[in-house]
Design an enzyme around this catalytic site. Structure first.
Site, PDB file in Angstrom:
ATOM      1  N   HIS A 120       0.962  -1.285  -0.162  1.00 16.87           N
ATOM      2  CA  HIS A 120      -0.149   0.200   0.099  1.00 16.87           C
ATOM      3  C   HIS A 120       1.042   1.271   0.029  1.00 16.87           C
ATOM      4  O   HIS A 120       2.061   1.173   0.658  1.00 16.87           O
ATOM      5  CB  HIS A 120      -0.871   0.029   1.237  1.00 16.87           C
ATOM      6  CG  HIS A 120      -1.873   1.104   1.504  1.00 16.87           C
ATOM      7  ND1 HIS A 120      -1.754   2.209   1.597  1.00 16.87           N
ATOM      8  CD2 HIS A 120      -3.397   1.000   1.188  1.00 16.87           C
ATOM      9  CE1 HIS A 120      -2.933   2.711   1.834  1.00 16.87           C
ATOM     10  NE2 HIS A 120      -3.736   2.041   1.355  1.00 16.87           N
ATOM     11  N   ASP A 197       2.926  -4.672   8.079  1.00 20.46           N
ATOM     12  CA  ASP A 197       1.641  -3.923   8.039  1.00 20.46           C
ATOM     13  C   ASP A 197       0.568  -4.698   7.877  1.00 20.46           C
ATOM     14  O   ASP A 197       0.457  -5.510   7.105  1.00 20.46           O
ATOM     15  CB  ASP A 197       1.527  -3.152   6.631  1.00 20.46           C
ATOM     16  CG  ASP A 197       0.202  -2.349   6.286  1.00 20.46           C
ATOM     17  OD1 ASP A 197      -0.714  -2.644   6.871  1.00 20.46           O
ATOM     18  OD2 ASP A 197       0.243  -1.638   5.043  1.00 20.46           O
ATOM     19  N   GLN A 200      -4.526  -5.169   6.297  1.00 20.33           N
ATOM     20  CA  GLN A 200      -5.588  -6.090   5.640  1.00 20.33           C
ATOM     21  C   GLN A 200      -5.639  -7.444   6.354  1.00 20.33           C
ATOM     22  O   GLN A 200      -6.832  -8.163   6.071  1.00 20.33           O
ATOM     23  CB  GLN A 200      -5.078  -5.984   4.231  1.00 20.33           C
ATOM     24  CG  GLN A 200      -5.927  -6.450   3.242  1.00 20.33           C
ATOM     25  CD  GLN A 200      -7.167  -5.491   3.460  1.00 20.33           C
ATOM     26  OE1 GLN A 200      -8.184  -5.804   3.331  1.00 20.33           O
ATOM     27  NE2 GLN A 200      -7.039  -4.009   3.160  1.00 20.33           N
ATOM     28  N   LYS A 223     -10.572  -1.284   9.741  1.00 23.32           N
ATOM     29  CA  LYS A 223     -10.639  -2.415   8.919  1.00 23.32           C
ATOM     30  C   LYS A 223     -11.378  -3.782   9.887  1.00 23.32           C
ATOM     31  O   LYS A 223     -11.562  -4.686   8.990  1.00 23.32           O
ATOM     32  CB  LYS A 223      -9.414  -2.910   8.247  1.00 23.32           C
ATOM     33  CG  LYS A 223      -8.746  -1.761   7.773  1.00 23.32           C
ATOM     34  CD  LYS A 223      -8.866  -1.803   6.247  1.00 23.32           C
ATOM     35  CE  LYS A 223      -8.363  -0.653   5.350  1.00 23.32           C
ATOM     36  NZ  LYS A 223      -6.996  -0.722   4.934  1.00 23.32           N
ATOM     37  N   CYS A 361      -4.487   2.200  -3.910  1.00 21.95           N
ATOM     38  CA  CYS A 361      -3.310   2.766  -3.169  1.00 21.95           C
ATOM     39  C   CYS A 361      -2.186   2.076  -3.426  1.00 21.95           C
ATOM     40  O   CYS A 361      -1.344   1.567  -2.524  1.00 21.95           O
ATOM     41  CB  CYS A 361      -3.441   2.994  -1.766  1.00 21.95           C
ATOM     42  SG  CYS A 361      -4.812   4.255  -1.269  1.00 21.95           S
TER      43      CYS A 361
HETATM   44  C1  LIG Z   1      -6.130   0.339   4.562  1.00 21.20           C
HETATM   45  C2  LIG Z   1      -4.614  -0.101   4.563  1.00 21.20           C
HETATM   46  C3  LIG Z   1      -3.691   0.976   4.751  1.00 21.20           C
HETATM   47  C4  LIG Z   1      -3.851   2.188   5.356  1.00 21.20           C
HETATM   48  O1  LIG Z   1      -4.556   2.251   6.671  1.00 21.20           O
HETATM   49  P1  LIG Z   1      -5.032   3.541   7.134  1.00 21.20           P
HETATM   50  O2  LIG Z   1      -6.413   3.142   8.045  1.00 21.20           O
HETATM   51  O3  LIG Z   1      -5.895   4.280   5.706  1.00 21.20           O
HETATM   52  O4  LIG Z   1      -4.007   4.270   7.570  1.00 21.20           O
HETATM   53  C5  LIG Z   1      -2.340   0.480   4.900  1.00 21.20           C
HETATM   54  N1  LIG Z   1      -1.992  -0.897   4.397  1.00 21.20           N
HETATM   55  C6  LIG Z   1      -3.231  -1.781   4.017  1.00 21.20           C
HETATM   56  C7  LIG Z   1      -2.554  -3.106   3.803  1.00 21.20           C
HETATM   57  C8  LIG Z   1      -4.341  -1.637   4.017  1.00 21.20           C
HETATM   58  O5  LIG Z   1      -5.218  -2.357   3.645  1.00 21.20           O
END
Ligand SMILES: *Cc1c(COP(=O)(O)O)cnc(C)c1O
Length: 403
Positions: A120, A197, A200, A223, A361
């Site tokens: 992302h 990260d 997701q 999420k 993104c």
């Molecule tokens: C949604 C997402 C983000 C960004 O999250 P925010 O809540 O907008 O800061 C970053 N990485 C992944 C894999 C995502 O799905």
């Protein structure tokens, strides 16, 4: 799992869009919010709204207790060893920026950082900014046509110069589940830290921070059925002690004089200013909600939805699915030959179906496949097979209109 019963917990699922019942298939962008979480937020403002950690009065103590209880819930959910290893942030993006900004003081010219081609933008851009500032070099783990990281290439990128590796647990654009255990183990063998990260992954996969031995793990509450504007930075205590603070301000100090300020202990060192108190408490409520259903039940049901939709979509002539890893979460990115993804998304919206179109993104992935974007459908445990059928019918209609 009683999906019809679960759906009653989500008032938004009753609404109509363009005169049609809402079919919400944009869960990878944000999930919907159950009544319990909504009530937790309103309860805070109705009954004990006060600033935390500083007041002697009852409201402040109630708010502090519930905020800290939420931190411990999060700690327990992800099996962190200490509550103060959970830093409240405004979300994944904020969490990554705390680490990338701190690393500005930890890196030297020529140090190397490793990122994956599946990221992302929020796990790319802060690091590019850091490299510009420090002279560190960013290396990229490539992907194959299935949207899977090429691990042999990763091994070749690692060296004694590697200081940090940052990879998502699950790709938001393709749904690929990355082999993070192997990524972490290999990086540690070279003395590098790893940031995962998990934005997701959190709604679908139970991460165990201690078992993973991960240095940093970041995610956003929105999420996984929580509110927006709240998330966490998990860091091992040793990593967080080494990392310089991000923002200066109230709450993050031990002592302030004009000669010198000393910083507060963890977690407050990284929590400057008044936080999103209701959001933190509601994040805890969201985890309670999800755990009452069960992460394993959720994952198993979503896998069924994924298999069902993948099989049906694969039969559409001219439809290509991007992201065909064997280990995926319930995300399907696709295009139909000769049709722009935006046009499909617009027609589906007219029919009440919310999907995401565009680069999600994650422009480097789109560049890899040489496409401008995809249509992305992403499922949650409150979605149904009937909704998938509705979407498939609508897609047929859209294709016949656009071709
Ligand atoms: C949604 C997402 C983000 C960004 O999250 P925010 O809540 O907008 O800061 C970053 N990485 C992944 C894999 C995502 O799905």
């Amino acid at each position: 799992m009683d999906v019809q019963k679960i759906r009653k917990d989500f008032p938004i699922l009753n609404r109509e869009v363009n005169g049609k019942p809402l079919v919400y298939f944009d869960n990878a962008a944000t999930s919907q919010t159950p009544v319990k979480v909504i009530d937790t937020i309103s309860d805070y403002y109705k009954n004990y709204n006060a600033n935390i950690h500083r007041g002697v009065h009852a409201l402040s103590q109630e708010a502090t207790d519930l905020y800290e209880a939420a931190r411990r819930k999060i700690q327990k959910h992800f099996n962190a060893s200490q509550p103060h290893e959970i830093i409240f942030t405004s979300g994944t993006t904020h969490s990554i920026n705390i680490v990338s900004s701190g690393y500005g003081q930890l890196l030297a010219q020529g140090d190397e950082l490793i990122v994956s081609a599946l990221e992302h933008h929020s796990n790319i851009v802060p690091w590019q900014m850091l490299c510009e500032k420090t002279g560190a070099v960013l290396k990229v783990i490539p992907i194959d046509q299935d949207g899977v990281l090429i691990m042999d290439e990763y091994k070749k990128l690692l060296s004694d110069k590697t200081k940090l590796v940052f990879v998502n647990h699950v790709s938001n654009a393709l749904g690929t589940v990355n082999p993070i255990v192997e990524i972490i183990t290999k990086a540690h063998a070279f003395g590098a830290e790893v940031l995962i990260d998990g934005a997701q992954a959190s709604p679908h996969i139970q991460a165990d921070f201690q078992a993973l031995d991960v240095d940093y793990y970041v995610t956003s509450a929105h999420k996984l059925c929580g509110p927006t504007g709240i998330g966490i930075l998990y860091g091992k205590e040793s990593a967080l002690r080494r990392l310089p603070p991000y923002q200066g301000g109230g709450e993050m100090i031990a002592e302030v004089t004009f000669e010198k300020t000393t910083y507060a202990d963890l977690p407050h060192k990284f929590e400057a200013g008044t936080p999103n108190i209701a959001g933190g408490i509601a994040f805890g409520a969201a985890l309670d909600y999800i755990n009452a259903i069960g992460m394993q039940q959720i994952a198993a049901y979503e896998e069924e939805l994924l298999q069902y939709a993948t099989e049906k979509l694969s039969k559409f002539p001219g439809l290509k699915i991007y992201g065909t890893a064997t280990k995926k979460t319930a995300v399907i990115s696709f295009n139909v030959q000769g049709i722009h993804p935006y046009d499909i998304g617009s027609i589906l919206d007219k029919l009440g179906i919310a999907v995401r179109t565009g680069h999600h993104c994650a422009q480097p992935i789109m560049d890899f496949y040489k496409i401008p974007g995809t249509v992305r459908v992403s499922f949650s445990f409150y979605n149904t097979f009937e909704e998938i059928d509705t979407m498939l019918e609508a897609l047929k209609k859209a294709i016949s209109m656009l071709q």
